[in-house]
Scaffold this motif. Structure first.
Motif, short mmCIF file in Angstrom:
data_model
loop_
_atom_site.label_atom_id
_atom_site.label_comp_id
_atom_site.label_asym_id
_atom_site.label_seq_id
_atom_site.Cartn_x
_atom_site.Cartn_y
_atom_site.Cartn_z
N THR A 146 0.84 -1.19 0.00
CA THR A 146 0.00 0.00 0.00
C THR A 146 0.88 1.25 0.00
N SER A 162 1.67 5.49 0.08
CA SER A 162 1.30 6.53 1.03
C SER A 162 -0.02 7.20 0.66
N ASP A 163 -0.39 7.18 -0.63
CA ASP A 163 -1.65 7.80 -1.02
C ASP A 163 -2.83 6.81 -0.95
N GLY A 164 -2.56 5.62 -0.44
CA GLY A 164 -3.61 4.63 -0.29
C GLY A 164 -3.74 3.67 -1.45
N THR A 165 -2.97 3.88 -2.52
CA THR A 165 -3.04 2.98 -3.68
C THR A 165 -2.57 1.58 -3.28
N ARG A 166 -3.38 0.60 -3.61
CA ARG A 166 -3.04 -0.80 -3.30
C ARG A 166 -2.40 -1.45 -4.53
#
Length: 574
Positions: A322, A324-328
């Motif tokens: 994951t 830092s911007d939440g992208t998985r």
């Protein structure tokens, strides 16, 4: 007199029946042993020592019975007869070789498999090094003995055999070819791993993250980089960055010689984006290592290159990362995320480069944490090496000499023999090679004279859409003077042929064309530029005359997103 002849006939008939019956029994035993091999191989790879031991015991018993059935005075006497003698000698030789395999090679592999059990190779984030040392004697024994068994079978009669015996000989030789290669590779890897992982002092490696949406000879443009330190099996990534953080040079940082400069020009030794135009990975690694040393003032011990396809295999084993911007980021989306969606999502090149750097850092971080299944991770890394998406070079000459014999080295070999290789380099400055399809067909005539005709046919297909992508993705960065449709791609196509081959003619989509001829590491190299509109293909056919050399055909492939489709119809000369 008649009684004597009758008795002689009866004795011969009984002896022949004896040989036939024992031959059928031996065939049955060998067939059972051959069926056992895939299970044993799987059990060794999976680290199931108990099951592997049981399978080995059964296989050893079957091959021993087959050897006994084909090793008696009656069989030996019939083996000297004309017509049937060759088949009988080969049959007994196959039985003996199979027994040697079961007694001398496979037990060593089971021991090595136990010592290199993936479940015991990692302790948290640290790779245990002692198992490699412990397994090396068994792997060396397996490698040496498997070569000896191969030589033993290869020396058996091969002509005039009955069909079943001929097929059995060919099948066992094919399996042994794979076994010799895999055991040799494993032995070398076990010998190199401790030192390269820092057993006797820290090792520093330059990491090159290749983007094969913009093709280069070794795979793709280096879009991000990293630096990793291996110390006693613990690997730490000390830095990552994008290609914009690496220096460019006005003059070459290293010279790879007149042949290399004549093909690729000085820019390949000054611009990191051009350093891997050649498919010979050690050349790219040498340039990258020299450039980083010039910039950082610190030498490296080697270069490791990987691409998003290799990252997908890592994430499949370790689990998703994951950002830092939440992208998985997962094994299922990392290729599309980095090689397609990023160019639509980020219009600012620097922001896009930073995003790609974050992905690379996150994936490597997942690899170094020690999470996930060790078996799945080894399988994923092995697949990445086999598919050429993972490459390794050592700055230590003795290590590199041994690495050069392994698939992970990415060598353009200079070995004589049938050869065909397609290499494409993006010449449009875009990222449309994400959609590039490739096929290669290699055919050659019979082995009757010193030269034979051969044909290498390659087809490239631009599967890119003409709309729906960002302007960046659809625009040619090389800014051609002529008008072109959105999504058009331009590629430098190079075809490598067998050592000593001569081009007699070439066509592009059925029309005669000229090819630029050069030589790289002994291989004739024939090149030309090709422009492809979206949803179109181009077929280049090369007719050659090549030396008739013993051995099978070698057909390497370039690691891009869409795998190359390869067809080979080249008889193996002896």
């Amino acid at each position: 007199m008649l009684a004597a002849l009758t008795l002689t006939f009866v004795v011969l008939a009984l002896a022949a029946t004896w040989v036939v019956v024992r031959g059928l029994q031996a065939r049955s035993e060998l067939a059972a042993a051959q069926r056992q091999l895939p299970a044993l191989r799987s059990e060794i790879v999976q680290g199931d020592t108990a099951a592997a031991t049981r399978s080995l015991a059964a296989l050893t018993e079957e091959t021993s019975r087959a050897r006994g059935l084909t090793d008696d005075p009656v069989w030996s006497a019939f083996a000297h007869l004309p017509l049937v003698g060759g088949s009988l000698r080969t049959s007994s030789g196959l039985a003996a070789a199979s027994a040697d395999l079961a007694q001398n090679v496979l037990p060593a592999l089971v021991r090595a498999g136990q010592q290199l059990d993936p479940a015991h190779l990692r302790s948290g984030a640290t790779i245990e090094l002692q198992p490699f040392v412990d397994a090396l004697p068994a792997l060396n024994q397996a490698a040496t003995q498997s070569r000896a068994v191969f030589t033993q079978i290869n020396a058996l009669p091969s002509s005039g055999l009955v069909g079943q015996v001929a097929r059995a000989r060919a099948s066992l030789l094919a399996q042994l070819t794979t076994l010799v290669s895999s055991t040799g590779t494993a032995a070398i890897a076990a010998a190199l791993a401790p030192d390269m992982l820092g057993a006797h002092g820290p090792r520093t490696y330059f990491l090159a993250f290749q983007n094969n949406a913009e093709a280069r000879g070794t795979g793709g443009l280096m879009g991000a980089f990293g630096v990793a330190v291996a110390d006693k099996g613990t690997i730490t990534v000390t830095r990552t960055g994008s290609d914009s953080q690496l220096s460019q040079y006005a003059r070459p940082v290293i010279s790879l010689g007149a042949e290399y400069d004549g093909i690729y020009g000085a820019s390949a030794e000054t611009d990191l984006r051009e350093a891997n135009l050649s498919p010979h990975f050690p050349d790219a690694a040498t340039i990258w290592a020299a450039m980083w040393q010039r910039q950082s003032k610190h030498p490296v011990d080697g270069v490791l290159a990987l691409d998003p396809v290799a990252m997908a295999g890592i994430l499949d084993a370790t689990g998703p990362a994951t950002l830092s911007d939440g992208t998985r980021v997962t094994g299922a989306n990392v290729v599309q995320l980095t090689e397609q969606r990023a160019y639509d999502q980020f219009t600012d090149p620097q922001v896009r480069k930073q995003f790609l750097q974050l992905v690379a850092h996150a994936v490597v971080g997942q690899l170094m944490t020690g999470g996930g299944s060790p078996k799945a991770l080894l399988t994923g890394l092995g697949s990445a090496v086999g598919a050429r998406h993972l490459r390794l070079w050592s700055a230590h000459a003795d290590e590199q000499a041994r690495l050069a014999t392994l698939p992970i080295a990415g060598e353009l070999t200079s070995t004589p023999g049938p050869y065909a290789q397609l290499v494409v380099n993006n010449a449009a400055g875009g990222k449309l090679d994400y959609y590039l399809g490739r096929s290669l067909t290699y055919t050659a005539g019979p082995c009757t004279t010193g030269l034979r005709d051969s044909t290498i046919s390659v087809t490239l297909t631009n599967g890119a859409p003409s709309s729906g992508l960002s302007a960046y993705a659809l625009t040619r960065a090389d800014k051609p003077a002529h008008a072109y449709p959105p999504g058009q791609n331009r590629t430098l196509v190079s075809v490598y042929a067998a050592l000593g081959a001569r081009l007699t003619s070439a066509t592009l989509d059925g029309r005669p064309v000229a090819m630029q001829a050069t030589t790289e590491r002994g291989h004739p190299r024939f090149s030309r530029y090709l422009e492809l509109d979206p949803a179109s293909s181009g077929t280049l056919v090369l007719h050659l005359e090549e030396p008739t050399v013993a051995g099978g055909a070698t057909v390497p492939f370039q690691p891009l997103v869409i795998p190359q489709v390869t067809h080979v119809s080249v008889s193996e000369c002896r």
